[in-house]
Design a protein around this motif. Structure first.
Motif, PDB file in Angstrom:
ATOM      1  N   LEU A 117    -102.116 -32.163 -73.540  1.00 10.95           N
ATOM      2  CA  LEU A 117    -103.400 -32.012 -74.217  1.00 10.95           C
ATOM      3  C   LEU A 117    -103.154 -31.618 -75.661  1.00 10.95           C
ATOM      4  N   GLY A 118    -104.105 -31.964 -76.520  1.00 12.90           N
ATOM      5  CA  GLY A 118    -103.971 -31.644 -77.938  1.00 12.90           C
ATOM      6  C   GLY A 118    -105.041 -30.683 -78.410  1.00 12.90           C
ATOM      7  N   GLY A 162     -97.081 -30.473 -70.508  1.00 10.87           N
ATOM      8  CA  GLY A 162     -96.838 -29.838 -69.211  1.00 10.87           C
ATOM      9  C   GLY A 162     -97.857 -28.787 -68.827  1.00 10.87           C
ATOM     10  N   VAL A 163     -99.114 -28.996 -69.181  1.00 13.23           N
ATOM     11  CA  VAL A 163    -100.160 -28.032 -68.823  1.00 13.23           C
ATOM     12  C   VAL A 163    -100.858 -28.492 -67.542  1.00 13.23           C
ATOM     13  N   GLY A 164    -101.390 -27.519 -66.820  1.00 15.58           N
ATOM     14  CA  GLY A 164    -102.075 -27.836 -65.574  1.00 15.58           C
ATOM     15  C   GLY A 164    -103.567 -27.623 -65.624  1.00 15.58           C
ATOM     16  N   CYS A 165    -104.087 -27.193 -66.790  1.00 15.26           N
ATOM     17  CA  CYS A 165    -105.526 -26.920 -66.912  1.00 15.26           C
ATOM     18  C   CYS A 165    -106.259 -28.158 -67.419  1.00 15.26           C
ATOM     19  N   SER A 166    -107.582 -28.119 -67.299  1.00 11.85           N
ATOM     20  CA  SER A 166    -108.404 -29.213 -67.804  1.00 11.85           C
ATOM     21  C   SER A 166    -108.699 -29.006 -69.289  1.00 11.85           C
ATOM     22  N   LEU A 167    -109.270 -30.030 -69.904  1.00 11.55           N
ATOM     23  CA  LEU A 167    -109.620 -29.936 -71.320  1.00 11.55           C
ATOM     24  C   LEU A 167    -110.691 -28.861 -71.536  1.00 11.55           C
TER      25      LEU A 167
END
Length: 406
Positions: A117-118, A162-167
């Motif tokens: 994500l950015g 490598g993140v596991g959360c949503s935007l």
């Protein structure tokens, strides 16, 4: 970003040729040597694009719309898709999402369950960008390879890999940095307008003066800082202050910090909670989780963590504290005895295997907290005791009898 290998080779060839001409021109008396050196350097320059390929993924082509496409009534759905594609392409170009797109493709190719994500950080001061990166890595659990990419106007694109959360969850996390202005799900980017004043610590004089009306409010705000060093200093100041106002708010924040794996000053937090915690329960339970984790990992335990649970009479600490005491009776004897009669059966079970310093400590603890069950154990131990231990055994028995006679 978006410069493909062929284009990079063209650029390297042009620069190499230009450098070669200038090198030969600057050395009229050694042109052959200059030519040889220039050719070597130019050849080395041409190899660079093969080794440094970050950003070489082509950016998506911008879809152009023509008046005929827009006016054609029979292609209404296609017209809408073209307009949408054009706006997304323009957004990608505006933010410069090439590195993010490359990271998304890489994770997909590797079959990872995580995502990239950015965060488009607007007006972020350059001196604070690593502090922001560490804060977001801490909250999201992203890979350490996550990277900043400078953008025009003093902005940055932070690609979190490598993140596991949503935007949406990421947007909630970034609220501490400023104002979340937009979410762009189509390009996996959150736009945040950064408030650079959050990086400025308050006046040390006001933060330290407990008689100043602003002391509690300022230090409560410091607990919410993204800089853990500032948080640690605020915790230390609050541990030495009388809990007059904001007690529940400060306690809640301290408990939340205790559950943060990135925080390495758990002892300081427990020391502050011993002062600020209003009702037994939540604070000691949070401290117990920390203590169990430290014990399982074989790491040193700060006395403040145990002291908080002892203060709140959380008997769940007894098994761990018993192990700590048996290994180092001098350090843990006082806190062990502070738990009261609840430790008596545990100490009695340990008594037969307690030797030397541990037996001395066990006798003193039983003298403090023991009851009728301790008297025969202590009386039995007199036969094999040395003169100093006999004195301790006699004092312990007298202390227990005095309590029983009351």
């Amino acid at each position: 970003d978006g410069m493909t290998l062929m284009n990079r080779l063209v650029m390297a060839g042009f620069v190499g040729l230009l450098g070669l001409v200038m090198l030969v021109y600057a050395n009229p008396r050694a042109r052959l040597k200059a030519l040889a050196v220039g050719l070597v350097l130019g050849g080395a320059l041409l190899t660079v694009p093969y080794f440094f390929q970050a950003g070489s993924v082509p950016l998506p082509n911008r879809v152009e719309t023509t008046p005929r496409d827009i006016m054609a009534p029979e292609n209404g759905e296609n017209r809408q898709e073209v307009v949408e594609d054009s706006s997304v392409s323009a957004l990608r170009t505006r933010i410069g999402t090439g590195p993010l797109a490359a990271e998304i493709q890489k994770l997909a190719k590797d079959g990872s369950s995580k995502q990239a994500l950015g965060i488009w950080l607007r007006s972020l001061s350059d001196s604070h960008r690593f502090l922001v990166r560490d804060y977001l890595l801490r909250l999201t659990g992203a890979d350490a390879s996550s990277h900043f990419y400078p953008r025009s106007g003093g902005d940055y694109l932070l690609v979190l890999s490598g993140v596991g959360c949503s935007l949406q969850e990421l947007a909630e996390m970034t609220k501490a940095l400023g104002t979340v202005e937009n979410l762009y799900p189509e390009v996996s980017v959150v736009e945040v307008r950064v408030r650079n004043d959050i990086f400025i610590e308050g006046s040390i004089e006001k933060l330290s003066r407990k008689d100043d009306p602003a002391f509690y409010d300022l230090n409560k705000r410091e607990l919410e800082s993204i800089d853990l060093e500032r948080v640690k200093r605020a915790v230390q100041r609050l541990a030495e202050a009388e809990p007059k106002i904001y007690r529940s708010d400060i306690s809640r924040k301290l408990i939340a910090l205790l559950g943060d794996d990135a925080v390495d000053f758990k002892g300081n937090i427990c020391g502050a909670l011993a002062v600020w915690s209003e009702e037994p329960g939540a604070a000691s339970e949070a401290a117990l989780k920390v203590l169990k984790k430290l014990a399982a990992e074989g790491k040193p335990v700060q006395p403040e963590i145990v002291a908080l649970m002892v203060k709140e009479k959380n008997t769940a600490v007894i098994p761990i504290l018993d192990e700590l005491w048996f290994k180092n009776p001098i350090q843990w004897e006082s806190l062990y005895g502070d738990l009261g009669a609840a430790v008596e059966p545990v100490v009695i079970r340990r008594f037969s295997e307690a030797k030397g310093t541990i037996r001395y400590s066990a006798v003193r603890i039983l003298g403090r907290v023991g009851g009728p069950d301790s008297l025969p154990i202590l009386a039995e131990a007199v036969a094999e005791a040395d003169s100093e231990l006999k004195v301790l055994l006699d004092q312990a028995q007298k202390s227990i009898r005095a309590r029983l006679d009351r």
